[in-house]
Motif scaffolding. Sequence first.
Motif, PDB file in Angstrom:
ATOM      1  N   SER A 146      50.619  31.491 -29.516  1.00  0.00           N
ATOM      2  CA  SER A 146      49.879  32.591 -30.128  1.00  0.00           C
ATOM      3  C   SER A 146      50.816  33.299 -31.105  1.00  0.00           C
ATOM      4  CB  SER A 146      49.390  33.575 -29.063  1.00  0.00           C
ATOM      5  OG  SER A 146      50.480  34.258 -28.465  1.00  0.00           O
ATOM      6  N   ARG A 147      50.243  34.047 -32.008  1.00  0.00           N
ATOM      7  CA  ARG A 147      51.048  34.814 -32.966  1.00  0.00           C
ATOM      8  C   ARG A 147      51.984  35.758 -32.218  1.00  0.00           C
ATOM      9  NH1 ARG A 147      50.301  36.410 -38.491  1.00  0.00           N
ATOM     10  NH2 ARG A 147      51.425  38.350 -38.898  1.00  0.00           N
ATOM     11  N   PHE A 148      51.449  36.395 -31.173  1.00  0.00           N
ATOM     12  CA  PHE A 148      52.216  37.334 -30.350  1.00  0.00           C
ATOM     13  C   PHE A 148      53.437  36.639 -29.731  1.00  0.00           C
ATOM     14  CE2 PHE A 148      52.882  39.160 -26.089  1.00  0.00           C
ATOM     15  CZ  PHE A 148      53.143  40.484 -26.410  1.00  0.00           C
ATOM     16  N   GLU A 149      53.219  35.488 -29.120  1.00  0.00           N
ATOM     17  CA  GLU A 149      54.309  34.731 -28.484  1.00  0.00           C
ATOM     18  C   GLU A 149      55.362  34.319 -29.505  1.00  0.00           C
ATOM     19  OE1 GLU A 149      53.226  31.719 -24.990  1.00  0.00           O
ATOM     20  OE2 GLU A 149      52.096  31.374 -26.831  1.00  0.00           O
ATOM     21  N   LEU A 150      54.903  33.771 -30.619  1.00  0.00           N
ATOM     22  CA  LEU A 150      55.819  33.301 -31.645  1.00  0.00           C
ATOM     23  C   LEU A 150      56.668  34.455 -32.179  1.00  0.00           C
ATOM     24  CD1 LEU A 150      56.359  30.509 -32.740  1.00  0.00           C
ATOM     25  CD2 LEU A 150      54.696  30.921 -34.544  1.00  0.00           C
ATOM     26  N   ARG A 151      56.027  35.598 -32.411  1.00  0.00           N
ATOM     27  CA  ARG A 151      56.761  36.773 -32.887  1.00  0.00           C
ATOM     28  C   ARG A 151      57.833  37.162 -31.880  1.00  0.00           C
ATOM     29  NH1 ARG A 151      53.238  40.734 -32.466  1.00  0.00           N
ATOM     30  NH2 ARG A 151      52.117  40.183 -34.348  1.00  0.00           N
ATOM     31  N   GLN A 152      57.453  37.233 -30.596  1.00  0.00           N
ATOM     32  CA  GLN A 152      58.408  37.620 -29.556  1.00  0.00           C
ATOM     33  C   GLN A 152      59.606  36.677 -29.511  1.00  0.00           C
ATOM     34  OE1 GLN A 152      56.055  37.781 -25.910  1.00  0.00           O
ATOM     35  NE2 GLN A 152      56.533  39.948 -25.774  1.00  0.00           N
ATOM     36  N   LYS A 153      59.333  35.375 -29.538  1.00  0.00           N
ATOM     37  CA  LYS A 153      60.412  34.395 -29.426  1.00  0.00           C
ATOM     38  C   LYS A 153      61.346  34.433 -30.627  1.00  0.00           C
ATOM     39  CE  LYS A 153      58.123  31.242 -26.261  1.00  0.00           C
ATOM     40  NZ  LYS A 153      57.694  29.857 -26.002  1.00  0.00           N
ATOM     41  N   LEU A 154      60.794  34.580 -31.813  1.00  0.00           N
ATOM     42  CA  LEU A 154      61.627  34.585 -33.016  1.00  0.00           C
ATOM     43  C   LEU A 154      62.454  35.865 -33.116  1.00  0.00           C
ATOM     44  CD1 LEU A 154      59.137  32.948 -35.526  1.00  0.00           C
ATOM     45  CD2 LEU A 154      61.200  31.908 -34.538  1.00  0.00           C
ATOM     46  N   VAL A 155      61.860  36.993 -32.779  1.00  0.00           N
ATOM     47  CA  VAL A 155      62.603  38.257 -32.806  1.00  0.00           C
ATOM     48  C   VAL A 155      63.709  38.228 -31.747  1.00  0.00           C
ATOM     49  CG1 VAL A 155      62.415  40.742 -32.352  1.00  0.00           C
ATOM     50  CG2 VAL A 155      60.765  39.626 -33.859  1.00  0.00           C
ATOM     51  N   LYS A 156      63.411  37.637 -30.602  1.00  0.00           N
ATOM     52  CA  LYS A 156      64.409  37.522 -29.530  1.00  0.00           C
ATOM     53  C   LYS A 156      65.597  36.674 -29.976  1.00  0.00           C
ATOM     54  CE  LYS A 156      64.795  36.438 -24.624  1.00  0.00           C
ATOM     55  NZ  LYS A 156      64.108  35.905 -23.446  1.00  0.00           N
ATOM     56  N   LYS A 157      65.345  35.711 -30.864  1.00  0.00           N
ATOM     57  CA  LYS A 157      66.426  34.865 -31.385  1.00  0.00           C
ATOM     58  C   LYS A 157      67.264  35.594 -32.432  1.00  0.00           C
ATOM     59  CE  LYS A 157      64.499  30.310 -30.568  1.00  0.00           C
ATOM     60  NZ  LYS A 157      64.404  28.965 -31.114  1.00  0.00           N
ATOM     61  N   GLY A 158      66.854  36.812 -32.802  1.00  0.00           N
ATOM     62  CA  GLY A 158      67.654  37.610 -33.720  1.00  0.00           C
ATOM     63  C   GLY A 158      67.110  37.724 -35.134  1.00  0.00           C
ATOM     64  N   TRP A 159      65.937  37.191 -35.394  1.00  0.00           N
ATOM     65  CA  TRP A 159      65.345  37.296 -36.726  1.00  0.00           C
ATOM     66  C   TRP A 159      64.730  38.676 -36.887  1.00  0.00           C
ATOM     67  CZ3 TRP A 159      66.863  33.606 -39.800  1.00  0.00           C
ATOM     68  CH2 TRP A 159      67.171  32.356 -39.270  1.00  0.00           C
ATOM     69  N   SER A 160      64.751  39.197 -38.116  1.00  0.00           N
ATOM     70  CA  SER A 160      64.201  40.527 -38.376  1.00  0.00           C
ATOM     71  C   SER A 160      62.677  40.505 -38.233  1.00  0.00           C
ATOM     72  CB  SER A 160      64.582  41.018 -39.769  1.00  0.00           C
ATOM     73  OG  SER A 160      63.823  40.354 -40.750  1.00  0.00           O
ATOM     74  N   SER A 161      62.133  41.608 -37.772  1.00  0.00           N
ATOM     75  CA  SER A 161      60.683  41.719 -37.590  1.00  0.00           C
ATOM     76  C   SER A 161      59.931  41.517 -38.894  1.00  0.00           C
ATOM     77  CB  SER A 161      60.326  43.083 -37.001  1.00  0.00           C
ATOM     78  OG  SER A 161      60.833  43.190 -35.703  1.00  0.00           O
ATOM     79  N   ALA A 162      60.487  42.039 -39.988  1.00  0.00           N
ATOM     80  CA  ALA A 162      59.821  41.915 -41.290  1.00  0.00           C
ATOM     81  C   ALA A 162      59.778  40.450 -41.731  1.00  0.00           C
ATOM     82  CB  ALA A 162      60.546  42.762 -42.331  1.00  0.00           C
ATOM     83  N   ALA A 163      60.879  39.739 -41.576  1.00  0.00           N
ATOM     84  CA  ALA A 163      60.920  38.325 -41.977  1.00  0.00           C
ATOM     85  C   ALA A 163      59.983  37.499 -41.096  1.00  0.00           C
ATOM     86  CB  ALA A 163      62.348  37.793 -41.880  1.00  0.00           C
ATOM     87  N   VAL A 164      59.943  37.817 -39.812  1.00  0.00           N
ATOM     88  CA  VAL A 164      59.072  37.091 -38.886  1.00  0.00           C
ATOM     89  C   VAL A 164      57.612  37.346 -39.236  1.00  0.00           C
ATOM     90  CG1 VAL A 164      58.317  36.943 -36.471  1.00  0.00           C
ATOM     91  CG2 VAL A 164      60.765  36.965 -37.015  1.00  0.00           C
ATOM     92  N   ALA A 165      57.269  38.604 -39.509  1.00  0.00           N
ATOM     93  CA  ALA A 165      55.886  38.934 -39.859  1.00  0.00           C
ATOM     94  C   ALA A 165      55.451  38.181 -41.113  1.00  0.00           C
ATOM     95  CB  ALA A 165      55.737  40.437 -40.055  1.00  0.00           C
ATOM     96  N   GLU A 166      56.324  38.141 -42.101  1.00  0.00           N
ATOM     97  CA  GLU A 166      56.015  37.425 -43.341  1.00  0.00           C
ATOM     98  C   GLU A 166      55.824  35.928 -43.061  1.00  0.00           C
ATOM     99  OE1 GLU A 166      58.364  36.414 -47.440  1.00  0.00           O
ATOM    100  OE2 GLU A 166      58.521  38.479 -46.688  1.00  0.00           O
ATOM    101  N   LEU A 167      56.694  35.359 -42.239  1.00  0.00           N
ATOM    102  CA  LEU A 167      56.581  33.934 -41.903  1.00  0.00           C
ATOM    103  C   LEU A 167      55.296  33.661 -41.114  1.00  0.00           C
ATOM    104  CD1 LEU A 167      57.762  31.047 -41.755  1.00  0.00           C
ATOM    105  CD2 LEU A 167      58.764  31.745 -39.568  1.00  0.00           C
ATOM    106  N   LEU A 168      54.961  34.531 -40.179  1.00  0.00           N
ATOM    107  CA  LEU A 168      53.744  34.338 -39.386  1.00  0.00           C
ATOM    108  C   LEU A 168      52.499  34.355 -40.263  1.00  0.00           C
ATOM    109  CD1 LEU A 168      54.575  36.458 -36.217  1.00  0.00           C
ATOM    110  CD2 LEU A 168      54.558  33.968 -36.424  1.00  0.00           C
ATOM    111  N   ASP A 169      52.484  35.236 -41.257  1.00  0.00           N
ATOM    112  CA  ASP A 169      51.364  35.254 -42.206  1.00  0.00           C
ATOM    113  C   ASP A 169      51.280  33.927 -42.955  1.00  0.00           C
ATOM    114  OD1 ASP A 169      50.709  37.830 -41.452  1.00  0.00           O
ATOM    115  OD2 ASP A 169      51.753  38.781 -43.135  1.00  0.00           O
TER     116      ASP A 169
END
Length: 162
Positions: A33-56
């Motif tokens: 899910s988008r939620f899961e992917l966001r959590q996992k990527l942010v946990k790996k140290g990626w910025s929330s803004a970069a992750v949000a852009e990638l998820l879009d």
Amino acid sequence: MDESSSASDKTVSDDTQALKDSAFRLLTRREHSRFELRQKLVKKGWSSAAVAELLDWLKAEGWQSDERFAESFVRDKLMQGQGRLKIVAQATQQRGIARELVEAVLEQQQPDWRSRCRAAHQKKFGDSAPEDRKQWAKRVRYLQQKGFNGDEIFAVLGELER
């Protein structure tokens, strides 16, 4: 000046590619899910803004879909013998899927909850009726933990007592 800006652009580009690679590694294992992917990527140290852009971008390109994830998740949980209440709770609370989406997928699947409850009971306890109130309560708790509602549980236990 041009050299430093091109080096900076290359670093940003490398970071973006590394983030994409990380997301693709997760998505190739299973749907997320988008939620899961966001959590996992942010946990790996990626910025929330970069992750949000990638998820879009992933959603726009069809690489990530909450609808596809919900279908897969519901199918897996049905195969595990779980009831509606548990499926909806896990999907919404742990996986961040909209309740309406989970309900729509369940409606599409049209499971017979009573027969699924009966099968879960039979797998755990067999075809015998509960001998006393203590055993009856144990069976009710078990079926509740599996995610079946009271109507389904009482109907199944009532069938056994007849």
